[in-house]
Design a protein around this motif. Sequence first.
Motif, PDB file in Angstrom:
ATOM      1  N   VAL A 176       0.839  -1.200   0.000  1.00  0.00           N
ATOM      2  CA  VAL A 176       0.000   0.000   0.000  1.00  0.00           C
ATOM      3  C   VAL A 176       0.873   1.248   0.000  1.00  0.00           C
ATOM      4  N   ASP A 177       1.942   1.238   0.816  1.00  0.00           N
ATOM      5  CA  ASP A 177       2.869   2.373   0.827  1.00  0.00           C
ATOM      6  C   ASP A 177       3.434   2.623  -0.568  1.00  0.00           C
ATOM      7  N   ILE A 178       3.895   1.551  -1.215  1.00  0.00           N
ATOM      8  CA  ILE A 178       4.531   1.699  -2.526  1.00  0.00           C
ATOM      9  C   ILE A 178       3.531   2.198  -3.569  1.00  0.00           C
ATOM     10  N   LEU A 179       2.307   1.635  -3.541  1.00  0.00           N
ATOM     11  CA  LEU A 179       1.295   2.067  -4.498  1.00  0.00           C
ATOM     12  C   LEU A 179       0.963   3.550  -4.315  1.00  0.00           C
ATOM     13  N   MET A 180       0.837   3.975  -3.062  1.00  0.00           N
ATOM     14  CA  MET A 180       0.451   5.357  -2.798  1.00  0.00           C
ATOM     15  C   MET A 180       1.631   6.313  -2.999  1.00  0.00           C
ATOM     16  N   ILE A 181       2.841   5.872  -2.658  1.00  0.00           N
ATOM     17  CA  ILE A 181       4.028   6.703  -2.908  1.00  0.00           C
ATOM     18  C   ILE A 181       4.300   6.800  -4.405  1.00  0.00           C
ATOM     19  N   GLY A 182       4.017   5.723  -5.145  1.00  0.00           N
ATOM     20  CA  GLY A 182       4.247   5.726  -6.590  1.00  0.00           C
ATOM     21  C   GLY A 182       3.523   6.848  -7.302  1.00  0.00           C
ATOM     22  N   ARG A 183       2.401   7.311  -6.722  1.00  0.00           N
ATOM     23  CA  ARG A 183       1.657   8.416  -7.333  1.00  0.00           C
ATOM     24  C   ARG A 183       2.401   9.747  -7.194  1.00  0.00           C
TER      25      ARG A 183
ATOM     26  N   ALA B   1      18.732  11.648   0.286  1.00  0.00           N
ATOM     27  CA  ALA B   1      18.165  12.669   1.176  1.00  0.00           C
ATOM     28  C   ALA B   1      16.698  12.412   1.464  1.00  0.00           C
ATOM     29  N   LEU B   2      15.968  11.868   0.512  1.00  0.00           N
ATOM     30  CA  LEU B   2      14.561  11.537   0.739  1.00  0.00           C
ATOM     31  C   LEU B   2      14.404  10.271   1.572  1.00  0.00           C
ATOM     32  N   ALA B   3      15.355   9.347   1.457  1.00  0.00           N
ATOM     33  CA  ALA B   3      15.208   8.042   2.114  1.00  0.00           C
ATOM     34  C   ALA B   3      15.380   8.122   3.630  1.00  0.00           C
ATOM     35  N   GLU B   4      16.317   8.962   4.121  1.00  0.00           N
ATOM     36  CA  GLU B   4      16.609   8.957   5.558  1.00  0.00           C
ATOM     37  C   GLU B   4      15.406   9.316   6.426  1.00  0.00           C
ATOM     38  N   PRO B   5      14.689  10.404   6.186  1.00  0.00           N
ATOM     39  CA  PRO B   5      13.535  10.695   7.050  1.00  0.00           C
ATOM     40  C   PRO B   5      12.445   9.630   6.969  1.00  0.00           C
ATOM     41  N   TYR B   6      12.321   8.978   5.820  1.00  0.00           N
ATOM     42  CA  TYR B   6      11.351   7.882   5.685  1.00  0.00           C
ATOM     43  C   TYR B   6      11.719   6.728   6.610  1.00  0.00           C
ATOM     44  N   VAL B   7      12.996   6.351   6.622  1.00  0.00           N
ATOM     45  CA  VAL B   7      13.447   5.254   7.484  1.00  0.00           C
ATOM     46  C   VAL B   7      13.263   5.619   8.961  1.00  0.00           C
ATOM     47  N   LEU B   8      13.592   6.845   9.329  1.00  0.00           N
ATOM     48  CA  LEU B   8      13.439   7.268  10.723  1.00  0.00           C
ATOM     49  C   LEU B   8      11.972   7.240  11.156  1.00  0.00           C
ATOM     50  N   ALA B   9      11.070   7.536  10.233  1.00  0.00           N
ATOM     51  CA  ALA B   9       9.646   7.468  10.554  1.00  0.00           C
ATOM     52  C   ALA B   9       9.175   6.028  10.708  1.00  0.00           C
ATOM     53  N   LEU B  10       9.818   5.097  10.007  1.00  0.00           N
ATOM     54  CA  LEU B  10       9.482   3.674  10.141  1.00  0.00           C
ATOM     55  C   LEU B  10      10.011   3.064  11.438  1.00  0.00           C
TER      56      LEU B  10
ATOM     57  N   LEU C 198      -1.775  11.319   5.652  1.00  0.00           N
ATOM     58  CA  LEU C 198      -0.449  11.872   5.923  1.00  0.00           C
ATOM     59  C   LEU C 198       0.447  12.004   4.694  1.00  0.00           C
ATOM     60  N   ILE C 199       0.278  11.132   3.692  1.00  0.00           N
ATOM     61  CA  ILE C 199       1.100  11.276   2.477  1.00  0.00           C
ATOM     62  C   ILE C 199       0.657  12.498   1.677  1.00  0.00           C
ATOM     63  N   TYR C 200      -0.665  12.621   1.480  1.00  0.00           N
ATOM     64  CA  TYR C 200      -1.185  13.653   0.583  1.00  0.00           C
ATOM     65  C   TYR C 200      -1.714  14.891   1.307  1.00  0.00           C
ATOM     66  N   GLY C 201      -1.810  14.835   2.656  1.00  0.00           N
ATOM     67  CA  GLY C 201      -2.295  15.989   3.408  1.00  0.00           C
ATOM     68  C   GLY C 201      -3.787  16.203   3.294  1.00  0.00           C
ATOM     69  N   ASN C 202      -4.568  15.124   3.292  1.00  0.00           N
ATOM     70  CA  ASN C 202      -6.024  15.234   3.217  1.00  0.00           C
ATOM     71  C   ASN C 202      -6.639  15.531   4.580  1.00  0.00           C
TER      72      ASN C 202
ATOM     73  N   VAL D  67       7.555  10.681   4.683  1.00  0.00           N
ATOM     74  CA  VAL D  67       7.542  10.641   6.145  1.00  0.00           C
ATOM     75  C   VAL D  67       6.159  10.229   6.654  1.00  0.00           C
ATOM     76  N   GLY D  68       5.135  10.717   6.009  1.00  0.00           N
ATOM     77  CA  GLY D  68       3.784  10.323   6.394  1.00  0.00           C
ATOM     78  C   GLY D  68       3.546   8.839   6.231  1.00  0.00           C
ATOM     79  N   ALA D  69       4.083   8.261   5.154  1.00  0.00           N
ATOM     80  CA  ALA D  69       3.949   6.814   4.956  1.00  0.00           C
ATOM     81  C   ALA D  69       4.658   6.047   6.067  1.00  0.00           C
ATOM     82  N   GLY D  70       5.827   6.529   6.484  1.00  0.00           N
ATOM     83  CA  GLY D  70       6.555   5.866   7.563  1.00  0.00           C
ATOM     84  C   GLY D  70       5.825   5.940   8.890  1.00  0.00           C
ATOM     85  N   ILE D  71       5.273   7.106   9.192  1.00  0.00           N
ATOM     86  CA  ILE D  71       4.521   7.260  10.443  1.00  0.00           C
ATOM     87  C   ILE D  71       3.300   6.338  10.443  1.00  0.00           C
ATOM     88  N   ALA D  72       2.599   6.281   9.336  1.00  0.00           N
ATOM     89  CA  ALA D  72       1.424   5.422   9.237  1.00  0.00           C
ATOM     90  C   ALA D  72       1.784   3.956   9.474  1.00  0.00           C
TER      91      ALA D  72
END
Length: 460
Positions: A43-50, A138-147, A191-195, A204-209
């Motif tokens: 689900v993360d990959i599908l939603m991030i892929g957008r 640079a994009l990967a590090e905050p994602y990992v920290l959120a996971l 959290l990914i799209y700010g809805n 980061v939103g995907a990682g927190i979720a």
Amino acid sequence: MTTTVSMTPGAEKGPWRREFFALMAIGLPMGLTQLVQFSINTVDILMIGRLGPEPLAAAALGIVIFYVLFVAGMGPAMAVSPMVSQALGADENDTRDVRRSVRMGLWLVGICAPIASLIYFFVEEFAVMTGQPPQIAALAEPYVLALTPGLPFALGVIVLRNFLAAIDRARAPLYVIMLTTLINAFLNYLLIYGNWGFPRLELVGAGIASSISHAFGFFMLAAYIGWEKRAKTFELFHNFFNHDWPRFAEVARLGWPISITIGFEAMLFNAAVFLMGRIGVNEMAAYQVALNVAAIAFMMPLGLSMAGCVRVGLMEGAKNRQGVRRAAAMAVTCSVGAIMIVAIPVMIWPMTIAGFYLEPGDPHNGRVLGLVASFLPIAAAFALFDAIQVAAGQALRGLKDVRIPMILTGISYWVVGFPVASYLGLSTPLGAVGVWWGLLASLAAAATLLGGRLWLITRD
């Protein structure tokens, strides 16, 4: 030993049919649980892929690095399964022995995971050092920290699931993980799209979720164990903080070879991400999509193989060598059948499947879609070997045979697989496709060596 399998329709027809129904009673819920749990990342990959190829590539890199520690922690979590199964095979009422193993498995992952995860603060530096594009790192590090906060909970879920499978309560984790996945998807949407007024946090939103979802799943399983009639007799969480250092050490001794074994395979597939990153960003994004498809196909055989580990452990605990051979053979056969159900359509319709991940009408995605379509037939071809090696490896684990399989796995993936993948990928015109041929070679070697080991030690 009395089990519910004897009441399964058709179970009285013979030992092989009894074994089939016994395996399915545990394996189908475990396989579906694996599939649904894995779908959290899907689900993360599908939603991030957008968001586009760069965020997708960063997610691929981040998941690779995150799973370094996840794989290391899986050893103690997976060691609980043969320990509990063999104890119950010898005496189905031995609640104390089972409780000791499960508790110390939870202790291990609860203590080690937070300490080890400090290395995640250096993700960007490590990624750049290994030749990854700086903007992706640079994009990967905050994602990992959120996971990261979800890591001990994700491992704890595995411990509790293995315990429930061994006592024939494999369905509850399936229902919990289904609910967890829905929560993850909803949190991603926010959290990914700010809805709905939430901040747009993207990766980061995907990682927190995901972290919130893993924690929710763990506490739901703990609540179920404290409520369900059979599970609560083991009193897993009563006096939970009383130490048991001898059993702690036993779980660690059995767990570390399992961690390394899983790590050999996982790190090969993860190292392929770095190879793809050196070839190009599009190749890295396409690899993540194709690998996700292959992993989805792998989930049901993995669940059936984990059930095979339980069945082999029960038979070994009961000193039933003929039952051990039958359980192992059934696990291998059913795992191969299960993976072919997905692998054949993947081989026939690769472009259609690629279109589920990336918008076919977007001209920016054309190169990635073409690469995915070229990768998927090879991924489908190695599915047969993947099913054999995982089922054989899990059956050996049910016998607590972990050190020789660790060596055989290392040879398969790092003496055979990685050299072939790196040579074909970086030094021949095959490029990214050559990396996939290297992965196929590694799985073929693993299936041959682990299958041979299982045959040798169960033939007497």
